[in-house]
Design a protein around this motif. Structure first.
Motif, PDB file in Angstrom:
ATOM      1  N   HIS A 115       0.828  -1.211   0.000  1.00  0.00           N
ATOM      2  CA  HIS A 115       0.000   0.000   0.000  1.00  0.00           C
ATOM      3  C   HIS A 115       0.866   1.267   0.000  1.00  0.00           C
ATOM      4  O   HIS A 115       0.415   2.319   0.425  1.00  0.00           O
ATOM      5  N   SER A 116       2.112   1.144  -0.476  1.00  0.00           N
ATOM      6  CA  SER A 116       3.059   2.250  -0.348  1.00  0.00           C
ATOM      7  C   SER A 116       2.596   3.527  -1.048  1.00  0.00           C
ATOM      8  O   SER A 116       2.790   4.629  -0.531  1.00  0.00           O
ATOM      9  N   ALA A 117       1.970   3.404  -2.206  1.00  0.00           N
ATOM     10  CA  ALA A 117       1.542   4.594  -2.950  1.00  0.00           C
ATOM     11  C   ALA A 117       0.482   5.377  -2.169  1.00  0.00           C
ATOM     12  O   ALA A 117       0.568   6.604  -2.039  1.00  0.00           O
ATOM     13  N   LEU A 118      -0.511   4.661  -1.645  1.00  0.00           N
ATOM     14  CA  LEU A 118      -1.563   5.337  -0.880  1.00  0.00           C
ATOM     15  C   LEU A 118      -1.022   5.904   0.426  1.00  0.00           C
ATOM     16  O   LEU A 118      -1.412   6.993   0.855  1.00  0.00           O
ATOM     17  N   LEU A 119      -0.123   5.161   1.072  1.00  0.00           N
ATOM     18  CA  LEU A 119       0.472   5.652   2.314  1.00  0.00           C
ATOM     19  C   LEU A 119       1.266   6.930   2.073  1.00  0.00           C
ATOM     20  O   LEU A 119       1.180   7.886   2.854  1.00  0.00           O
ATOM     21  N   LEU A 120       2.039   6.957   1.002  1.00  0.00           N
ATOM     22  CA  LEU A 120       2.808   8.162   0.676  1.00  0.00           C
ATOM     23  C   LEU A 120       1.870   9.335   0.381  1.00  0.00           C
ATOM     24  O   LEU A 120       2.146  10.473   0.771  1.00  0.00           O
ATOM     25  N   ALA A 121       0.763   9.058  -0.298  1.00  0.00           N
ATOM     26  CA  ALA A 121      -0.216  10.111  -0.562  1.00  0.00           C
ATOM     27  C   ALA A 121      -0.787  10.655   0.745  1.00  0.00           C
ATOM     28  O   ALA A 121      -0.935  11.873   0.917  1.00  0.00           O
ATOM     29  N   LEU A 122      -1.097   9.764   1.682  1.00  0.00           N
ATOM     30  CA  LEU A 122      -1.605  10.184   2.988  1.00  0.00           C
ATOM     31  C   LEU A 122      -0.589  11.038   3.739  1.00  0.00           C
ATOM     32  O   LEU A 122      -0.936  12.064   4.344  1.00  0.00           O
ATOM     33  N   ILE A 123       0.675  10.623   3.694  1.00  0.00           N
ATOM     34  CA  ILE A 123       1.723  11.357   4.410  1.00  0.00           C
ATOM     35  C   ILE A 123       1.922  12.738   3.796  1.00  0.00           C
ATOM     36  O   ILE A 123       2.022  13.743   4.514  1.00  0.00           O
ATOM     37  N   VAL A 124       1.982  12.814   2.474  1.00  0.00           N
ATOM     38  CA  VAL A 124       2.159  14.098   1.795  1.00  0.00           C
ATOM     39  C   VAL A 124       0.980  15.022   2.074  1.00  0.00           C
ATOM     40  O   VAL A 124       1.155  16.220   2.348  1.00  0.00           O
ATOM     41  N   LEU A 125      -0.229  14.477   2.023  1.00  0.00           N
ATOM     42  CA  LEU A 125      -1.415  15.295   2.298  1.00  0.00           C
ATOM     43  C   LEU A 125      -1.419  15.772   3.750  1.00  0.00           C
ATOM     44  O   LEU A 125      -1.877  16.885   4.041  1.00  0.00           O
ATOM     45  N   GLY A 126      -0.898  14.952   4.663  1.00  0.00           N
ATOM     46  CA  GLY A 126      -0.780  15.383   6.050  1.00  0.00           C
ATOM     47  C   GLY A 126       0.153  16.580   6.173  1.00  0.00           C
ATOM     48  O   GLY A 126      -0.133  17.539   6.908  1.00  0.00           O
ATOM     49  N   LEU A 127       1.279  16.528   5.460  1.00  0.00           N
ATOM     50  CA  LEU A 127       2.213  17.656   5.475  1.00  0.00           C
ATOM     51  C   LEU A 127       1.563  18.904   4.891  1.00  0.00           C
ATOM     52  O   LEU A 127       1.725  20.016   5.423  1.00  0.00           O
ATOM     53  N   ILE A 182      -7.497   9.883   2.623  1.00  0.00           N
ATOM     54  CA  ILE A 182      -7.069  10.797   1.556  1.00  0.00           C
ATOM     55  C   ILE A 182      -8.169  11.807   1.249  1.00  0.00           C
ATOM     56  O   ILE A 182      -7.924  13.018   1.128  1.00  0.00           O
ATOM     57  N   MET A 183      -9.401  11.328   1.125  1.00  0.00           N
ATOM     58  CA  MET A 183     -10.522  12.224   0.820  1.00  0.00           C
ATOM     59  C   MET A 183     -10.729  13.240   1.943  1.00  0.00           C
ATOM     60  O   MET A 183     -10.952  14.436   1.695  1.00  0.00           O
ATOM     61  N   LEU A 184     -10.649  12.779   3.199  1.00  0.00           N
ATOM     62  CA  LEU A 184     -10.836  13.684   4.333  1.00  0.00           C
ATOM     63  C   LEU A 184      -9.680  14.674   4.456  1.00  0.00           C
ATOM     64  O   LEU A 184      -9.881  15.819   4.880  1.00  0.00           O
ATOM     65  N   ALA A 185      -8.480  14.244   4.092  1.00  0.00           N
ATOM     66  CA  ALA A 185      -7.335  15.159   4.131  1.00  0.00           C
ATOM     67  C   ALA A 185      -7.491  16.274   3.104  1.00  0.00           C
ATOM     68  O   ALA A 185      -7.195  17.456   3.395  1.00  0.00           O
ATOM     69  N   ILE A 186      -7.957  15.924   1.918  1.00  0.00           N
ATOM     70  CA  ILE A 186      -8.199  16.943   0.887  1.00  0.00           C
ATOM     71  C   ILE A 186      -9.263  17.925   1.356  1.00  0.00           C
ATOM     72  O   ILE A 186      -9.137  19.144   1.182  1.00  0.00           O
ATOM     73  N   LEU A 187     -10.317  17.397   1.978  1.00  0.00           N
ATOM     74  CA  LEU A 187     -11.374  18.258   2.510  1.00  0.00           C
ATOM     75  C   LEU A 187     -10.827  19.169   3.609  1.00  0.00           C
ATOM     76  O   LEU A 187     -11.196  20.345   3.703  1.00  0.00           O
ATOM     77  N   THR A 188      -9.937  18.647   4.428  1.00  0.00           N
ATOM     78  CA  THR A 188      -9.345  19.438   5.511  1.00  0.00           C
ATOM     79  C   THR A 188      -8.523  20.593   4.961  1.00  0.00           C
ATOM     80  O   THR A 188      -8.589  21.726   5.467  1.00  0.00           O
ATOM     81  N   ILE A 189      -7.742  20.321   3.930  1.00  0.00           N
ATOM     82  CA  ILE A 189      -6.945  21.385   3.299  1.00  0.00           C
ATOM     83  C   ILE A 189      -7.866  22.474   2.770  1.00  0.00           C
ATOM     84  O   ILE A 189      -7.613  23.674   2.956  1.00  0.00           O
ATOM     85  N   ALA A 190      -8.963  22.058   2.127  1.00  0.00           N
ATOM     86  CA  ALA A 190      -9.927  23.038   1.608  1.00  0.00           C
ATOM     87  C   ALA A 190     -10.561  23.840   2.744  1.00  0.00           C
ATOM     88  O   ALA A 190     -10.725  25.064   2.644  1.00  0.00           O
ATOM     89  N   ASN A 191     -10.923  23.160   3.837  1.00  0.00           N
ATOM     90  CA  ASN A 191     -11.526  23.856   4.978  1.00  0.00           C
ATOM     91  C   ASN A 191     -10.565  24.881   5.579  1.00  0.00           C
ATOM     92  O   ASN A 191     -10.960  26.004   5.936  1.00  0.00           O
ATOM     93  N   ARG A 192      -9.310  24.505   5.725  1.00  0.00           N
ATOM     94  CA  ARG A 192      -8.331  25.429   6.312  1.00  0.00           C
ATOM     95  C   ARG A 192      -8.065  26.608   5.378  1.00  0.00           C
ATOM     96  O   ARG A 192      -7.854  27.730   5.833  1.00  0.00           O
ATOM     97  N   PHE A 193      -8.072  26.336   4.099  1.00  0.00           N
ATOM     98  CA  PHE A 193      -7.880  27.407   3.125  1.00  0.00           C
ATOM     99  C   PHE A 193      -9.030  28.395   3.200  1.00  0.00           C
ATOM    100  O   PHE A 193      -8.830  29.616   3.222  1.00  0.00           O
ATOM    101  N   ARG A 194     -10.264  27.869   3.275  1.00  0.00           N
ATOM    102  CA  ARG A 194     -11.451  28.734   3.371  1.00  0.00           C
ATOM    103  C   ARG A 194     -11.430  29.538   4.671  1.00  0.00           C
ATOM    104  O   ARG A 194     -11.769  30.730   4.681  1.00  0.00           O
ATOM    105  N   SER A 195     -11.056  28.890   5.766  1.00  0.00           N
ATOM    106  CA  SER A 195     -11.007  29.592   7.045  1.00  0.00           C
ATOM    107  C   SER A 195     -10.036  30.758   7.009  1.00  0.00           C
ATOM    108  O   SER A 195     -10.315  31.836   7.540  1.00  0.00           O
ATOM    109  N   ALA A 196      -8.899  30.554   6.378  1.00  0.00           N
ATOM    110  CA  ALA A 196      -7.897  31.622   6.275  1.00  0.00           C
ATOM    111  C   ALA A 196      -8.425  32.785   5.447  1.00  0.00           C
ATOM    112  O   ALA A 196      -8.184  33.960   5.771  1.00  0.00           O
ATOM    113  N   LEU A 197      -9.170  32.469   4.392  1.00  0.00           N
ATOM    114  CA  LEU A 197      -9.693  33.533   3.525  1.00  0.00           C
ATOM    115  C   LEU A 197     -10.827  34.307   4.192  1.00  0.00           C
ATOM    116  O   LEU A 197     -10.984  35.515   3.965  1.00  0.00           O
TER     117      LEU A 197
END
Length: 207
Positions: A115-127, A182-197
């Motif tokens: 599952h290395s590809a998905l794990l790396l995607a999760l880690i990158v999205l966390g960063l 992965i889906m929730l991480a993408i949503l989190t990035i969007a939420n934080r971006f909206r909050s900042a704006l």
């Protein structure tokens, strides 16, 4: 969709009050806790990489995550209670959090090589999630902690992945957890971006 384990932080901090009082009596400073937590995470992560077949090490994974969350909460609580908030402390807190994430999450590549590809995607999205939270400060907004996949939520997710693998769960379960993360991480990035704006701007210091 801003629900997050982070919302349990006030109750978690109340449980840590006795330990906070003890730390204040010992004279330990917040930066000591921050750096000590990073050393603990790197040491444990290195052990997982060196001995990936040792199931006893992996069984301790959720406990280590809980200890890390406790120490992460205590360094901020101690800084506030003892009036020891500093710029160095704030910088160390953000940097050490990211380094600790890498130390604890990258070893799963040895546990779940298929599952290395998905794990790396999760880690990158966390960063990227943490970067987006800090980025809010650059537009004079407060540091964003929106969910649903913040630091504490990632700790729960990765702990579940470890426990599911150790218990012999199917590849479908592991795949589902990672895709959901992965889906929730993408949503989190969007939420934080909206909050900042949307946050009221704080005028920059004129001095």
């Amino acid at each position: 969709m801003k629900i997050s384990v982070y919302q349990l932080k006030p109750a978690f901090q109340r449980c840590l009050q006795p330990l906070l009082q003890w730390l204040m009596r010992t004279g330990i400073r917040p930066n000591h806790l921050t750096l000590g937590t990073l050393v603990l995470c790197i040491t444990y992560g290195a052990a997982l990489v060196l001995w990936p077949a040792q199931s006893a090490l992996w069984m301790a994974y959720p406990l280590l995550m809980l200890v890390r969350m406790m120490l992460n909460a205590l360094d901020g609580m101690l800084a506030n209670a003892a009036q020891l908030r500093t710029r160095l402390g704030a910088l160390l807190n953000e940097l050490c959090d990211v380094l600790a994430d890498l130390a604890l999450y990258l070893p799963l590549l040895w546990l779940l090589p298929d599952h290395s590809a998905l794990l790396l995607a999760l880690i990158v999205l966390g960063l990227l999630t943490e970067f987006t939270g800090v980025l809010a400060v650059s537009v004079q907004a407060a540091r964003a902690f929106d969910g649903p996949m913040g630091k504490s939520d990632r700790a729960v997710l990765f702990s579940l992945l470890v426990l599911c693998q150790l218990s012999g769960s199917s590849a479908t379960v592991l795949l589902g957890l990672q895709i959901a993360g992965i889906m929730l991480a993408i949503l989190t990035i969007a939420n934080r971006f909206r909050s900042a704006l949307r946050a009221p701007q704080t005028p920059p210091d004129s001095h």
